[in-house]
Design a protein around this motif. Structure first.
Motif, PDB file in Angstrom:
ATOM      1  N   HIS A   1      44.352  34.491  42.103  1.00 50.74           N
ATOM      2  CA  HIS A   1      44.328  35.298  40.870  1.00 50.74           C
ATOM      3  C   HIS A   1      43.006  35.227  40.122  1.00 50.74           C
ATOM      4  N   GLY A   2      42.074  34.445  40.557  1.00 54.38           N
ATOM      5  CA  GLY A   2      40.867  34.274  39.758  1.00 54.38           C
ATOM      6  C   GLY A   2      41.225  33.616  38.436  1.00 54.38           C
ATOM      7  N   LEU A   3      40.491  33.942  37.378  1.00 52.97           N
ATOM      8  CA  LEU A   3      40.774  33.412  36.050  1.00 52.97           C
ATOM      9  C   LEU A   3      41.405  34.515  35.210  1.00 52.97           C
ATOM     10  N   ARG A   4      42.404  34.147  34.421  1.00 54.10           N
ATOM     11  CA  ARG A   4      43.080  35.110  33.554  1.00 54.10           C
ATOM     12  C   ARG A   4      43.123  34.579  32.137  1.00 54.10           C
TER      13      ARG A   4
ATOM     14  N   TYR B   1      23.858  36.906  33.375  1.00 49.78           N
ATOM     15  CA  TYR B   1      24.464  37.846  32.439  1.00 49.78           C
ATOM     16  C   TYR B   1      23.734  39.149  32.667  1.00 49.78           C
TER      17      TYR B   1
ATOM     18  N   GLN C   1      31.430  28.815  41.255  1.00 50.88           N
ATOM     19  CA  GLN C   1      32.322  27.670  41.074  1.00 50.88           C
ATOM     20  C   GLN C   1      32.067  26.708  42.219  1.00 50.88           C
TER      21      GLN C   1
ATOM     22  N   ASN D   1      27.144  29.364  35.151  1.00 47.46           N
ATOM     23  CA  ASN D   1      26.626  30.703  34.874  1.00 47.46           C
ATOM     24  C   ASN D   1      25.414  30.992  35.760  1.00 47.46           C
TER      25      ASN D   1
ATOM     26  N   PHE E   1      38.202  38.857  35.476  1.00 50.89           N
ATOM     27  CA  PHE E   1      37.576  38.267  36.656  1.00 50.89           C
ATOM     28  C   PHE E   1      38.063  38.943  37.931  1.00 50.89           C
ATOM     29  N   GLY E   2      37.162  39.056  38.896  1.00 48.44           N
ATOM     30  CA  GLY E   2      37.573  39.360  40.247  1.00 48.44           C
ATOM     31  C   GLY E   2      38.163  38.121  40.897  1.00 48.44           C
TER      32      GLY E   2
ATOM     33  N   LEU F   1      32.417  25.808  36.697  1.00 45.87           N
ATOM     34  CA  LEU F   1      31.943  27.188  36.662  1.00 45.87           C
ATOM     35  C   LEU F   1      30.534  27.217  36.086  1.00 45.87           C
TER      36      LEU F   1
ATOM     37  N   ASP G   1      26.839  35.958  26.874  1.00 43.85           N
ATOM     38  CA  ASP G   1      27.397  35.094  27.901  1.00 43.85           C
ATOM     39  C   ASP G   1      28.570  34.297  27.378  1.00 43.85           C
ATOM     40  N   GLN G   2      29.550  34.102  28.261  1.00 38.94           N
ATOM     41  CA  GLN G   2      30.569  33.084  28.014  1.00 38.94           C
ATOM     42  C   GLN G   2      30.214  31.859  28.858  1.00 38.94           C
ATOM     43  N   PHE G   3      30.365  30.696  28.251  1.00 36.95           N
ATOM     44  CA  PHE G   3      30.097  29.431  28.931  1.00 36.95           C
ATOM     45  C   PHE G   3      31.390  28.638  29.006  1.00 36.95           C
ATOM     46  N   PHE G   4      31.603  28.012  30.164  1.00 32.74           N
ATOM     47  CA  PHE G   4      32.890  27.389  30.439  1.00 32.74           C
ATOM     48  C   PHE G   4      32.828  25.871  30.382  1.00 32.74           C
ATOM     49  N   GLY G   5      33.934  25.288  29.937  1.00 33.53           N
ATOM     50  CA  GLY G   5      34.096  23.845  29.972  1.00 33.53           C
ATOM     51  C   GLY G   5      34.458  23.374  31.363  1.00 33.53           C
TER      52      GLY G   5
ATOM     53  N   GLN H   1      29.074  39.208  34.122  1.00 32.94           N
ATOM     54  CA  GLN H   1      28.525  37.901  34.449  1.00 32.94           C
ATOM     55  C   GLN H   1      28.888  37.537  35.890  1.00 32.94           C
TER      56      GLN H   1
ATOM     57  N   PHE I   1      40.802  26.467  31.718  1.00 36.02           N
ATOM     58  CA  PHE I   1      39.402  26.449  31.310  1.00 36.02           C
ATOM     59  C   PHE I   1      39.261  27.001  29.903  1.00 36.02           C
TER      60      PHE I   1
ATOM     61  N   PHE J   1      32.216  34.310  41.442  1.00 34.36           N
ATOM     62  CA  PHE J   1      33.046  35.223  40.652  1.00 34.36           C
ATOM     63  C   PHE J   1      32.177  36.206  39.889  1.00 34.36           C
TER      64      PHE J   1
ATOM     65  N   PHE K   1      29.283  34.077  38.235  1.00 33.51           N
ATOM     66  CA  PHE K   1      29.477  32.631  38.152  1.00 33.51           C
ATOM     67  C   PHE K   1      29.561  32.059  39.559  1.00 33.51           C
TER      68      PHE K   1
END
Lengths: 112, 112
Positions: free
Chosen positions: B41-44, A48, A37, A45, A102-103, A43, B100-104, A33, B90, A86, A35
């Protein structure tokens, strides 16, 4: 877990310019995916795209899964395109199935 | 937009206090995830859930616990907050591991 590398880390453009962002990953994936930001932290989308090519307006993306990279193209950039882009991937097998890695992102700044 | 809300949106707390963050979805998606975002770090991934009462650890799970008693709610608890847990958290949802993942909108947590 999978290693994800994005380039360039920073990109500064004049409004109207085109750009290409790259994402390299270290293993086979079943989820990729892109994204955006925005400056407010949301974030959004974009695509995909675990394989193939997709287009949405001024944005398009291509993933070559066999060579383990994906490209995001932004044409005729606008100031509202600014933010961090991202790439995130999930492994095609193993205990990390479904988890996104994630990168570190590409920080894009578009000047008027 | 996917129906995902997070609460609170901002919180300041002191070291050693317990903190619970809530993620609520209206999409009836099976999978829910908690990520943290830190500069550089991006997202982990912290923890994720693949169904009611089914959870597993992510990359950075130490110091965190989760619970999912209903499809729509996924709680993240810091039993005793530390300054290293200052971050933006998040929540994400997806229907499946290949989708797909969708983020809050995120929760900004500051631990003093």
């Amino acid at each position: 877990g999978i290693q994800v590398e994005q380039s360039p880390p920073d990109l500064i453009l004049q409004e109207g310019a085109n750009s290409t962002l790259r994402c390299n990953f270290s293993d086979s994936v079943n989820n990729l995916q892109w994204f955006h930001q925005n400056p407010w932290g949301q974030l959004i989308n974009l695509f995909y795209i675990p394989s193939g090519t997709k287009q949405n307006g001024r944005l398009s993306a291509t993933t070559v899964a066999t060579e383990r990279y994906s490209l995001l193209y932004i044409s005729s950039s606008q100031t509202t395109d600014s933010g961090v882009y991202f790439c995130a991937v999930a492994a095609d097998r193993g205990s990390t199935l479904g988890r996104l890695y994630f990168g570190r992102g590409t920080q894009l700044t578009v000047w008027p | 937009d996917a129906g995902i809300t997070q609460s609170p949106r901002h919180k300041v707390t002191e070291t050693g206090t317990p903190v619970t963050l809530r993620c609520h979805q209206t999409e009836n998606h099976r999978y829910m995830y908690w990520y943290r975002q830190d500069p550089g770090h991006g997202l982990r991934l912290i923890h994720y859930s693949y169904g009611v009462k089914d959870t597993d650890k992510g990359e950075v799970s130490d110091g965190y616990s989760v619970s999912r008693s209903k499809t729509e709610d996924f709680l993240l608890t810091l039993e005793s907050a530390t300054s290293s847990q200052t971050s933006v958290y998040f929540c994400a949802i997806s229907e499946g591991t290949r989708q797909d993942q969708f983020f809050g909108p995120g929760t900004r947590l500051t631990v003093l």
